[in-house]
Structure formats: C-alpha cells, structure tokens
Design a protein around this motif. Structure first.
Motif, mmCIF file in Angstrom:
data_model
loop_
_atom_site.group_PDB
_atom_site.id
_atom_site.type_symbol
_atom_site.label_atom_id
_atom_site.label_comp_id
_atom_site.label_asym_id
_atom_site.label_seq_id
_atom_site.Cartn_x
_atom_site.Cartn_y
_atom_site.Cartn_z
ATOM 1 N N ALA A 85 0.824 -1.207 0.000
ATOM 2 C CA ALA A 85 0.000 0.000 0.000
ATOM 3 C C ALA A 85 0.858 1.258 0.000
ATOM 4 O O ALA A 85 0.564 2.237 -0.702
ATOM 5 C CB ALA A 85 -0.930 -0.010 1.214
ATOM 6 N N LYS A 86 1.950 1.241 0.758
ATOM 7 C CA LYS A 86 2.807 2.419 0.807
ATOM 8 C C LYS A 86 3.545 2.628 -0.519
ATOM 9 O O LYS A 86 3.837 3.766 -0.897
ATOM 10 C CB LYS A 86 3.773 2.309 1.983
ATOM 11 C CG LYS A 86 3.073 2.466 3.329
ATOM 12 C CD LYS A 86 4.034 2.348 4.496
ATOM 13 C CE LYS A 86 3.320 2.595 5.811
ATOM 14 N NZ LYS A 86 4.214 2.447 6.980
ATOM 15 N N LYS A 87 3.832 1.539 -1.213
ATOM 16 C CA LYS A 87 4.411 1.690 -2.553
ATOM 17 C C LYS A 87 3.421 2.385 -3.484
ATOM 18 O O LYS A 87 3.807 3.194 -4.342
ATOM 19 C CB LYS A 87 4.807 0.324 -3.117
ATOM 20 C CG LYS A 87 5.975 -0.325 -2.384
ATOM 21 C CD LYS A 87 6.233 -1.742 -2.887
ATOM 22 C CE LYS A 87 7.290 -2.448 -2.042
ATOM 23 N NZ LYS A 87 7.526 -3.841 -2.490
ATOM 24 N N LEU A 88 2.119 2.106 -3.308
ATOM 25 C CA LEU A 88 1.103 2.784 -4.118
ATOM 26 C C LEU A 88 1.010 4.265 -3.761
ATOM 27 O O LEU A 88 0.761 5.109 -4.636
ATOM 28 C CB LEU A 88 -0.250 2.106 -3.950
ATOM 29 C CG LEU A 88 -0.372 0.724 -4.604
ATOM 30 C CD1 LEU A 88 -1.700 0.077 -4.228
ATOM 31 C CD2 LEU A 88 -0.250 0.834 -6.118
ATOM 32 N N LEU A 89 1.213 4.604 -2.488
ATOM 33 C CA LEU A 89 1.246 6.023 -2.110
ATOM 34 C C LEU A 89 2.446 6.707 -2.758
ATOM 35 O O LEU A 89 2.348 7.842 -3.240
ATOM 36 C CB LEU A 89 1.306 6.173 -0.589
ATOM 37 C CG LEU A 89 0.089 5.694 0.203
ATOM 38 C CD1 LEU A 89 0.324 5.917 1.697
ATOM 39 C CD2 LEU A 89 -1.181 6.389 -0.239
ATOM 40 N N ALA A 90 3.579 6.009 -2.783
ATOM 41 C CA ALA A 90 4.758 6.565 -3.465
ATOM 42 C C ALA A 90 4.493 6.754 -4.950
ATOM 43 O O ALA A 90 5.005 7.691 -5.575
ATOM 44 C CB ALA A 90 5.959 5.642 -3.258
ATOM 45 N N ALA A 91 3.664 5.876 -5.511
ATOM 46 C CA ALA A 91 3.336 5.959 -6.941
ATOM 47 C C ALA A 91 2.389 7.106 -7.260
ATOM 48 O O ALA A 91 2.244 7.478 -8.427
ATOM 49 C CB ALA A 91 2.720 4.644 -7.404
ATOM 50 N N GLY A 92 1.735 7.662 -6.233
ATOM 51 C CA GLY A 92 0.866 8.804 -6.481
ATOM 52 C C GLY A 92 -0.564 8.670 -6.002
ATOM 53 O O GLY A 92 -1.336 9.629 -6.092
ATOM 54 N N GLU A 93 -0.966 7.502 -5.487
ATOM 55 C CA GLU A 93 -2.316 7.371 -4.941
ATOM 56 C C GLU A 93 -2.433 8.207 -3.672
ATOM 57 O O GLU A 93 -1.473 8.359 -2.921
ATOM 58 C CB GLU A 93 -2.636 5.903 -4.648
ATOM 59 C CG GLU A 93 -2.711 5.025 -5.890
ATOM 60 C CD GLU A 93 -3.857 5.392 -6.821
ATOM 61 O OE1 GLU A 93 -4.833 6.019 -6.351
ATOM 62 O OE2 GLU A 93 -3.774 5.053 -8.015
ATOM 63 N N ARG A 94 -3.630 8.723 -3.422
ATOM 64 C CA ARG A 94 -3.827 9.622 -2.289
ATOM 65 C C ARG A 94 -4.689 9.016 -1.176
ATOM 66 O O ARG A 94 -4.386 9.162 -0.004
ATOM 67 C CB ARG A 94 -4.494 10.935 -2.768
ATOM 68 C CG ARG A 94 -3.727 11.663 -3.864
ATOM 69 C CD ARG A 94 -2.404 12.193 -3.371
ATOM 70 N NE ARG A 94 -2.571 13.239 -2.363
ATOM 71 C CZ ARG A 94 -1.567 13.790 -1.689
ATOM 72 N NH1 ARG A 94 -0.330 13.386 -1.902
ATOM 73 N NH2 ARG A 94 -1.789 14.737 -0.794
ATOM 74 N N ARG A 95 -5.784 8.373 -1.554
ATOM 75 C CA ARG A 95 -6.656 7.723 -0.568
ATOM 76 C C ARG A 95 -6.960 6.319 -1.073
ATOM 77 O O ARG A 95 -7.578 6.150 -2.126
ATOM 78 C CB ARG A 95 -7.961 8.493 -0.381
ATOM 79 C CG ARG A 95 -7.825 9.833 0.322
ATOM 80 C CD ARG A 95 -9.190 10.469 0.550
ATOM 81 N NE ARG A 95 -9.096 11.695 1.321
ATOM 82 C CZ ARG A 95 -10.152 12.395 1.751
ATOM 83 N NH1 ARG A 95 -11.385 11.965 1.480
ATOM 84 N NH2 ARG A 95 -9.973 13.498 2.449
ATOM 85 N N ILE A 96 -6.539 5.300 -0.318
ATOM 86 C CA ILE A 96 -6.733 3.925 -0.756
ATOM 87 C C ILE A 96 -7.226 3.068 0.403
ATOM 88 O O ILE A 96 -6.992 3.379 1.569
ATOM 89 C CB ILE A 96 -5.439 3.316 -1.346
ATOM 90 C CG1 ILE A 96 -4.292 3.371 -0.335
ATOM 91 C CG2 ILE A 96 -5.043 4.019 -2.630
ATOM 92 C CD1 ILE A 96 -3.006 2.706 -0.816
#
Length: 354
Positions: A85-96
């Motif tokens: 999930a944190k890799k997705l935040l690094a990729a640019g996602e904001r709320r997951i």
C-alpha cells in the motif's frame, strides 16, 4: 470422542452460522460504500511478498517462487498489505483501502486465526487524527448495516454510535497500574528496563528475569490496561512510546512518543494506526533492531524488503490504519469467536472433526 467443534460444512452447523455470515457481507458492502463516497480507491495488494513484515512478534508463512529456470526463491504470504500500500502512495495514490486476506502463523485463539481479513486504509497528506474520526464513523456504519444497537463480547457492551474516549498510554498506565510510563523513556527513545521492572513489581506485576522493556510493557498493557478499555463506548488509546511503534513517526513536541493509536471496543483491540514514518534510514534501523530481537527470542529473522525502503523515500506524508474486519463482525453479531464469522475457517492440523 472429538475435542473440537463439528465441521462448518455440516448443514445444521452452517444454518446456525449463516445469519452472522450474511451480516458480514452487509457490513463489508456498507464500509465499501463509505470509503467510495469519500474518494477512496479500492486496491488489491499482492499476497506474495519478499518479506512478510519485520516486527519482532509477527510470524509469516514461508513459501517459494519457482522461476522459469527452475530456481527457487524464498517468498512469504504477507502479514499485512502495508508495504504494498505504501508503494502505491509513493506511486501517487492519495486515498486507498484494501479488504486484504492476510496470514499470520502461531496465532489461533478466540480472537486470532491464521488467515483473516484486514481492512487497511491510507490518507496521503492527512494527519493521523483523521483516522480517529474514521474509526468512530465506521463503527456506526458497521452497527447500522448489521442491525446491532450495541457491540458486545463476553458480557462487555459498547454503544457504537457514541463518541470514542481518547486516552494516552501515559494516562492509562497511571490510572490502571499506578505506573509513570514515560519516566522510563528518554528523549532519544532509549528505555530504562531496571526502573520499569521495579515499577511493575511494585504494582504487583509478575515478571520473568529475561523480560525486556517491551515485554514488561506488553504484560502490563494486557493484564492491567486492556481489560478496562472499550467499555460503554470505544476507546482510542494513543501516544505509544516510540519503541512500540516500529512504523510510526515521532509526535511533534514529545519525541518519547509516536503518532500511533489503537482502537478498542468491548475490551477487544480492533485497529492499529500510525502517522507513517517516511524516513528510510530510520525505518531500516528499526527493522534491523526488531529482527535482532526476533533472532534472540525465536531464532529466526526475515529479510528486509529493499524495494519498500526505496519507495519510502518517495512516499508523501501520510496516515494509515489496519482494522481487524473479522473482529468487527464478531462484535456486531455477538459471535463468540472469530471462526464463527469466517465462511470457511482453516482446519486445525491433525485433529479429527466430530
């Protein structure tokens, strides 16, 4: 004679379990609608990971990935979707958010199961106190979806529509154990084991000679603090000592404690939240210290996810939380144990059903 309950697939057993299982589906649908209405994106973290997590007392399931040349590479079933999930935040996602199937070894009690569902959600650029408000809202949503006027387990009830109590660890230790917790934590996070042990023994807590500071903390928390939490209304237990928050950042104004809280209802821990640590150097140091401790206690250690540590450097400030979805369903349905709200519980090895 069998010493375990009849198998879940017996029609009469399934008929008894089915109302709680259907409530589980309604709760999940209601929570999913709640997140989507607030612009959260549902994600699906891969279960296979190079590391199951690096906390001392978490135990993963090991497996192997066989490549096309026939070589075996060690992999694990994740204990949480957190790294992905944190890799997705690094990729640019904001709320997951993710209703993730997760796996933890050495865990099977009325509140634990080797395979279960973890609801995790993350807010990039938002303070962890926003997660406290989320918890209050989701308790009410779950209760409404299940038709429960109150949450209940082992005779302890909670009003899911009441505002949760907020209680710091320092105040909880003083109130319920008569111990000044932070007197044994230095400003750099170092802990004073002899002073803590002396305070614990003075409070009547039995210790083992090889108990470390964290062992003493956990013993007092489980024996003296947790039984008082989440009675009448939910409790948000916050401001954990920095040594007990491996993935959380220090709290501004008091480096002895971290931006971490846990949600309790009916004496049951439901969720664990962090203001997320995004310093890869500090995170590596903490992981290595935890793996050293794991090696000391259990004689094993897990690899670090180097890809995760690299992504952490690109991750924005964020807050994140993991909620035990099955436990929430238990409290909403009045179930006695976690297996009562799982569609197909994992069979215990070597035991014959009735």
């Amino acid at each position: 004679m069998s010493d375990i309950s009849p198998p879940f697939w017996r029609p009469d057993i399934h008929a008894d379990r089915r109302p709680a299982l259907l409530a589980r589906g309604r709760i999940r649908a209601a929570l999913r609608r709640w997140f989507e209405a607030r612009d959260f994106v549902e994600v699906e973290a891969a279960i296979l990971q190079v590391s199951p997590g690096n906390e001392t007392h978490l135990h993963g399931f090991a497996t192997a990935l066989i490549d096309d040349a026939g070589a075996a590479h060690p992999y694990y079933l994740h204990t949480s979707p957190e790294f992905a999930a944190k890799k997705l935040l690094a990729a640019g996602e904001r709320r997951i958010f993710d209703f993730a199937r997760v796996f933890r070894n050495r865990e099977r009690t009325a509140l634990h199961h080797p395979e279960f569902t973890m609801l995790e959600w993350y807010r990039a650029g938002e303070d962890y106190q926003a997660l406290m408000a989320d918890c209050a809202a989701l308790l009410a949503e779950a209760a409404g979806a299940s038709g429960a006027a109150r949450l209940e387990w082992r005779g302890i009830a909670v009003d899911p529509f009441a505002e949760p109590e907020r209680l710091t660890l320092h105040d909880a230790f003083a109130r319920h154990a008569g111990i000044d917790l932070l007197a044994t934590v230095a400003v750099d996070g170092a802990t004073d084991r002899p002073a803590f042990a002396a305070a614990a023994r003075a409070a009547g807590v039995r210790l083992a000679e090889d108990d470390g500071w964290s062992d003493i903390f956990s013993r007092i928390l489980s024996e003296r603090i947790e039984p008082h939490l989440g009675r009448g209304r939910a409790t948000i237990l916050c401001d954990y000592p920095i040594s007990e928050a491996a993935l959380a950042r220090p709290k501004p104004g008091d480096p002895r404690v971290a931006e971490r809280f846990e949600l309790y209802a009916c004496g049951v821990e439901l969720a664990n939240a962090f203001g997320e640590l995004t310093d890869p150097v500090e995170q590596r140091r903490r992981f290595e210290a935890d793996m050293d401790e794991k090696q000391r206690i259990y004689g094993e250690r897990y690899p670090l996810d180097e890809d995760f540590l690299a992504a952490l450097a690109a991750m924005p400030p964020a807050s994140g939380i993991a909620l035990g979805f099955d436990r929430l369903v238990m409290l909403c349905t009045g179930a006695r144990r976690i297996e009562d709200v799982l569609w197909t519980p994992v069979a215990e090895p070597g035991r014959t059903p009735a």
